[in-house]
Design a protein around this motif. Structure first.
Motif, PDB file in Angstrom:
ATOM      1  N   ASN A 140      33.259   0.233   1.101  1.00  0.00           N
ATOM      2  CA  ASN A 140      32.927   1.506   1.431  1.00  0.00           C
ATOM      3  C   ASN A 140      32.756   2.022   2.210  1.00  0.00           C
ATOM      4  OD1 ASN A 140      31.826   2.792  -0.745  1.00  0.00           O
ATOM      5  ND2 ASN A 140      29.695   2.440  -0.132  1.00  0.00           N
ATOM      6  N   ARG A 141      33.408   3.235   1.347  1.00  0.00           N
ATOM      7  CA  ARG A 141      33.381   4.476   2.567  1.00  0.00           C
ATOM      8  C   ARG A 141      34.129   4.789   3.797  1.00  0.00           C
ATOM      9  NH1 ARG A 141      27.815   5.504   5.182  1.00  0.00           N
ATOM     10  NH2 ARG A 141      28.080   7.900   5.837  1.00  0.00           N
ATOM     11  N   GLY A 142      35.220   3.984   3.569  1.00  0.00           N
ATOM     12  CA  GLY A 142      36.517   3.162   4.050  1.00  0.00           C
ATOM     13  C   GLY A 142      38.201   3.944   3.581  1.00  0.00           C
ATOM     14  N   ILE A 143      38.518   2.849   4.469  1.00  0.00           N
ATOM     15  CA  ILE A 143      40.033   2.756   4.008  1.00  0.00           C
ATOM     16  C   ILE A 143      40.014   1.557   2.840  1.00  0.00           C
ATOM     17  CG2 ILE A 143      42.375   3.259   4.260  1.00  0.00           C
ATOM     18  CD1 ILE A 143      41.746   5.265   6.683  1.00  0.00           C
ATOM     19  N   LEU A 144      40.923   1.008   1.888  1.00  0.00           N
ATOM     20  CA  LEU A 144      40.994   0.004   0.841  1.00  0.00           C
ATOM     21  C   LEU A 144      43.073   0.408   1.605  1.00  0.00           C
ATOM     22  CD1 LEU A 144      40.554  -2.479   0.451  1.00  0.00           C
ATOM     23  CD2 LEU A 144      40.630  -1.202  -1.854  1.00  0.00           C
ATOM     24  N   TYR A 145      43.490  -0.587   1.956  1.00  0.00           N
ATOM     25  CA  TYR A 145      44.768  -0.692   2.348  1.00  0.00           C
ATOM     26  C   TYR A 145      46.178  -2.447   1.046  1.00  0.00           C
ATOM     27  CZ  TYR A 145      49.909  -0.817   4.324  1.00  0.00           C
ATOM     28  OH  TYR A 145      51.093  -0.328   3.846  1.00  0.00           O
ATOM     29  N   ILE A 146      46.670  -2.045   0.743  1.00  0.00           N
ATOM     30  CA  ILE A 146      47.342  -2.879  -0.366  1.00  0.00           C
ATOM     31  C   ILE A 146      48.394  -2.760  -0.142  1.00  0.00           C
ATOM     32  CG2 ILE A 146      47.284  -3.693  -2.384  1.00  0.00           C
ATOM     33  CD1 ILE A 146      45.588  -1.474  -3.531  1.00  0.00           C
ATOM     34  N   ASP A 147      49.105  -3.535   0.800  1.00  0.00           N
ATOM     35  CA  ASP A 147      50.434  -3.504   1.277  1.00  0.00           C
ATOM     36  C   ASP A 147      51.435  -4.162   0.339  1.00  0.00           C
ATOM     37  OD1 ASP A 147      53.498  -2.798   2.543  1.00  0.00           O
ATOM     38  OD2 ASP A 147      53.386  -5.328   3.690  1.00  0.00           O
ATOM     39  N   GLU A 148      52.918  -3.579  -0.393  1.00  0.00           N
ATOM     40  CA  GLU A 148      53.290  -4.032  -1.386  1.00  0.00           C
ATOM     41  C   GLU A 148      52.513  -4.796  -2.847  1.00  0.00           C
ATOM     42  OE1 GLU A 148      55.332  -7.670  -0.227  1.00  0.00           O
ATOM     43  OE2 GLU A 148      56.392  -6.861   0.399  1.00  0.00           O
ATOM     44  N   PHE A 153      26.429  -2.489   1.864  1.00  0.00           N
ATOM     45  CA  PHE A 153      27.820  -1.624   1.372  1.00  0.00           C
ATOM     46  C   PHE A 153      27.873  -0.967   1.968  1.00  0.00           C
ATOM     47  CE2 PHE A 153      25.623  -3.214  -3.143  1.00  0.00           C
ATOM     48  CZ  PHE A 153      26.350  -5.013  -3.010  1.00  0.00           C
ATOM     49  N   SER A 154      27.605  -0.444   3.005  1.00  0.00           N
ATOM     50  CA  SER A 154      27.306   0.198   3.783  1.00  0.00           C
ATOM     51  C   SER A 154      27.271   1.757   3.335  1.00  0.00           C
ATOM     52  CB  SER A 154      28.588   0.671   4.827  1.00  0.00           C
ATOM     53  OG  SER A 154      28.886  -0.209   4.785  1.00  0.00           O
ATOM     54  N   ILE A 176      25.993  -5.575 -12.076  1.00  0.00           N
ATOM     55  CA  ILE A 176      24.991  -6.023 -10.861  1.00  0.00           C
ATOM     56  C   ILE A 176      26.406  -4.280 -10.599  1.00  0.00           C
ATOM     57  CG2 ILE A 176      24.937  -6.108  -8.332  1.00  0.00           C
ATOM     58  CD1 ILE A 176      24.353  -8.787  -9.260  1.00  0.00           C
ATOM     59  N   ARG A 177      25.840  -3.349  -9.977  1.00  0.00           N
ATOM     60  CA  ARG A 177      26.776  -2.148  -9.438  1.00  0.00           C
ATOM     61  C   ARG A 177      26.624  -2.529  -8.031  1.00  0.00           C
ATOM     62  NH1 ARG A 177      26.267   4.152 -11.847  1.00  0.00           N
ATOM     63  NH2 ARG A 177      23.858   4.212 -10.180  1.00  0.00           N
ATOM     64  N   HIS A 178      27.658  -1.284  -7.350  1.00  0.00           N
ATOM     65  CA  HIS A 178      27.543  -0.899  -6.229  1.00  0.00           C
ATOM     66  C   HIS A 178      28.690  -0.242  -6.173  1.00  0.00           C
ATOM     67  CE1 HIS A 178      31.207  -2.525  -4.258  1.00  0.00           C
ATOM     68  NE2 HIS A 178      30.595  -4.041  -4.719  1.00  0.00           N
ATOM     69  N   PRO A 179      27.928   1.214  -5.290  1.00  0.00           N
ATOM     70  CA  PRO A 179      29.538   2.222  -4.512  1.00  0.00           C
ATOM     71  C   PRO A 179      30.123   1.811  -4.025  1.00  0.00           C
ATOM     72  CG  PRO A 179      26.924   1.991  -2.941  1.00  0.00           C
ATOM     73  CD  PRO A 179      26.798   1.237  -4.272  1.00  0.00           C
ATOM     74  N   ALA A 180      31.028   2.277  -4.326  1.00  0.00           N
ATOM     75  CA  ALA A 180      32.680   1.570  -4.078  1.00  0.00           C
ATOM     76  C   ALA A 180      33.550   2.877  -3.593  1.00  0.00           C
ATOM     77  CB  ALA A 180      33.897   1.104  -5.137  1.00  0.00           C
ATOM     78  N   ARG A 181      33.667   3.846  -2.779  1.00  0.00           N
ATOM     79  CA  ARG A 181      34.197   4.922  -2.551  1.00  0.00           C
ATOM     80  C   ARG A 181      34.647   4.823  -1.342  1.00  0.00           C
ATOM     81  NH1 ARG A 181      30.623  10.734  -4.227  1.00  0.00           N
ATOM     82  NH2 ARG A 181      29.621  10.031  -6.151  1.00  0.00           N
ATOM     83  N   PHE A 182      36.176   4.839  -1.477  1.00  0.00           N
ATOM     84  CA  PHE A 182      37.112   4.753  -0.306  1.00  0.00           C
ATOM     85  C   PHE A 182      38.885   5.463  -0.541  1.00  0.00           C
ATOM     86  CE2 PHE A 182      37.315   1.460  -3.870  1.00  0.00           C
ATOM     87  CZ  PHE A 182      38.140   1.194  -4.065  1.00  0.00           C
TER      88      PHE A 182
END
Length: 357
Positions: free
Chosen positions: A146-154, A75-76, A184-190
Motif C-alpha cells: 500500500n502506497r508503494g510499488i508492487l512488482y510481479i516478474d513473469e 497498512f501505512s 475485513i478490508r484495507h487500503p491497497a493503493r499501489f
C-alpha cells in the motif's frame, strides 16, 4: 501514491540510481507517469531477459522521497488524507486520538511467482475471531505494498485468478478478505508493475487490457551503448557509494520534478478538441470499452505536469498514446501485440499530422 516534500536522498543500501539508467526510455517514462498518477492503472513491461527491468523498478522506488505514515498502522495509512487511511485509523481520528506519525521509504514489494492467494491478500484467524470476538487479520503482500510499488516478474506465468485479484485491488484501491462470513478490508493503493518475456506466453487480452500502459523493451544493439552500460554496472559494483554520489544532483532534481508534477497534476487541463481526437483514435482502432480513452487522457496530463506545463498539447499525447493503446488492439489471444506502428499511423491521420515519426 502521495509523497512528502522532496529532500536529499539518503542511502540505506546501495541501489543503482534511476537517473544513471541508459536507454529503455519507454519503460522509464511509463513508470514515472504511473508514480505521478497511480490511477493510470500500472504498467506491463514485456521484453527480453537481462534488460534491467527489476533494477529500474527498484531504482524508481529508491528515488522517491519518504512518505508520512501512521506509525502503528500495518497498512501505512496517511495521517492526513482520508482516502489513504484504513477504517481503524479513521475511527481513531473520529474519536479524537492523537496518532503517532513516522516517515517511511516507499516500498517496492516483489510478488513471488508461487505466492498463494492468502499470502497476497492476507488471512483471517477464524478461531480467534469466534472465540475472542475480535477480527484477527494477518496482513498480506497487498497491505505491505500500500502506497508503494508492487512488482510481479513473469506475470504472464502467474495464475489468471491471482492476476484478477491484483488488478481488482489496483483499480479499486482496496483489498477485501472474506472468510466464513467475516469480512475485513484495507487500503491497497499501489503502482502495479508486471513484467515478462513474450516467448513464455502473453496474458489473456481481457487481463492485459486492465493494465494502464504497456512498455516494450529490447536488448540494446549499439555496441557503444552496450559498452557504456557494462562500464556503469562494473563501476557501481566496485564503488557503489561513489557511483551514487556522482548522480546525486540528477537524482534530487528528478525527485523534485516528480513531486512537483504530483502536486500540480489536478491543475493540468486538456482541451476538448484533443480529448475528442483521442476518442476518435480509439474508435478507429476498434478499442473495446473506454479504458483506452481514460488512460490516454490521464497519461497525457501526467506527462504535461512532469514537463511543467499547465495544459496538454499534441506532443504529450503522441508520446503516450502508443503506450496506452498498443495492448488493447488484440482480439485474438494468438495475435502478437502491435509494436506501435498501427497506433501512430491512426494518430497521425486523426491529428492531421503528415506522418508519425
Amino acid at each position: 501514491m502521495t509523497v512528502t516534500q522532496a529532500k536529499p536522498l539518503t542511502q540505506k543500501r546501495p541501489v543503482f540510481p534511476f537517473s544513471a539508467i541508459v536507454g529503455q526510455e519507454e519503460m522509464k517514462l511509463a513508470l514515472i507517469l504511473n508514480v505521478i498518477d497511480p490511477k493510470i492503472g500500472g504498467v506491463m513491461i514485456m521484453g527480453d531477459r537481462g534488460t534491467g527491468k527489476s533494477t529500474t523498478i527498484r531504482a524508481l522506488a529508491n528515488l522517491l522521497p519518504e512518505i508520512q505514515i501512521v506509525a502503528d498502522d500495518p497498512f501505512s495509512s496517511d495521517p492526513v488524507d482520508a482516502d489513504l487511511q484504513s477504517d481503524e485509523v479513521r475511527q481513531r481520528l473520529a474519536q479524537g486520538e492523537q496518532l503517532p506519525i513516522a516517515a517511511k521509504q516507499v516500498l517496492m514489494v516483489d510478488l513471488p511467482l508461487g505466492a498463494t492467494e492468502d499470502r497476497v491478500c492476507g488471512t483471517i484467524d477464524i478461531e480467534k475471531a469466534l472465540t475472542e470476538g475480535v477480527k484477527a487479520f494477518e496482513p498480506g503482500l497487498l497491505a505491505k505494498a500500500n502506497r508503494g510499488i508492487l512488482y510481479i516478474d513473469e506475470v504472464n506465468l502467474l495464475d489468471d485468478h491471482l492476476v484478477d485479484v491484483l488488478l481488482d485491488s489496483a483499480a479499486s484501491g482496496w483489498n477485501t478478505v472474506e472468510r466464513e462470513g467475516i469480512s475485513i478490508r484495507h487500503p491497497a493503493r499501489f503502482v502495479l508493475v508486471g513484467s515478462g518475456n513474450p516467448e513464455e506466453g502473453e496474458l489473456r487480452p481481457q487481463l492485459l487490457d486492465r493494465f494502464g500502459m504497456h512498455a516494450e523493451i529490447r536488448t540494446v544493439k549499439e555496441p557503444e551503448l552496450r559498452v557504456k552500460i557494462v562500464e556503469q554496472r562494473t563501476e557501481f559494483d566496485r564503488e557503489p557509494h561513489e557511483f551514487i554520489d556522482h548522480y546525486q544532483t540528477e537524482q534530487v532534481d528528478l525527485q523534485k520534478k516528480i513531486v512537483t508534477a504530483q502536486e500540480n497534476l489536478n491543475a493540468v487541463g486538456i482541451p476538448h478538441e484533443l480529448r475528442l481526437h483521442i476518442s476518435q483514435v480509439c474508435a478507429q482502432l476498434d478499442v473495446d470499452g473506454l479504458r483506452g480513452d481514460i488512460v490516454t487522457n490521464r497519461a497525457a496530463k501526467a506527462l504535461a505536469a512532469f514537463e511543467g506545463k499547465s495544459e496538454v498539447d499534441v506532443d504529450e499525447i503522441k508520446r503516450v498514446i502508443t503506450l496506452c493503446l498498443r495492448h488493447r488492439l488484440r482480439k485474438d489471444p494468438l495475435e502478437s501485440i502491435d509494436s506501435g506502428y498501427k497506433v501512430q499511423k491512426v494518430f497521425a491521420e486523426v491529428f492531421g499530422l503528415a506522418e508519425a515519426e
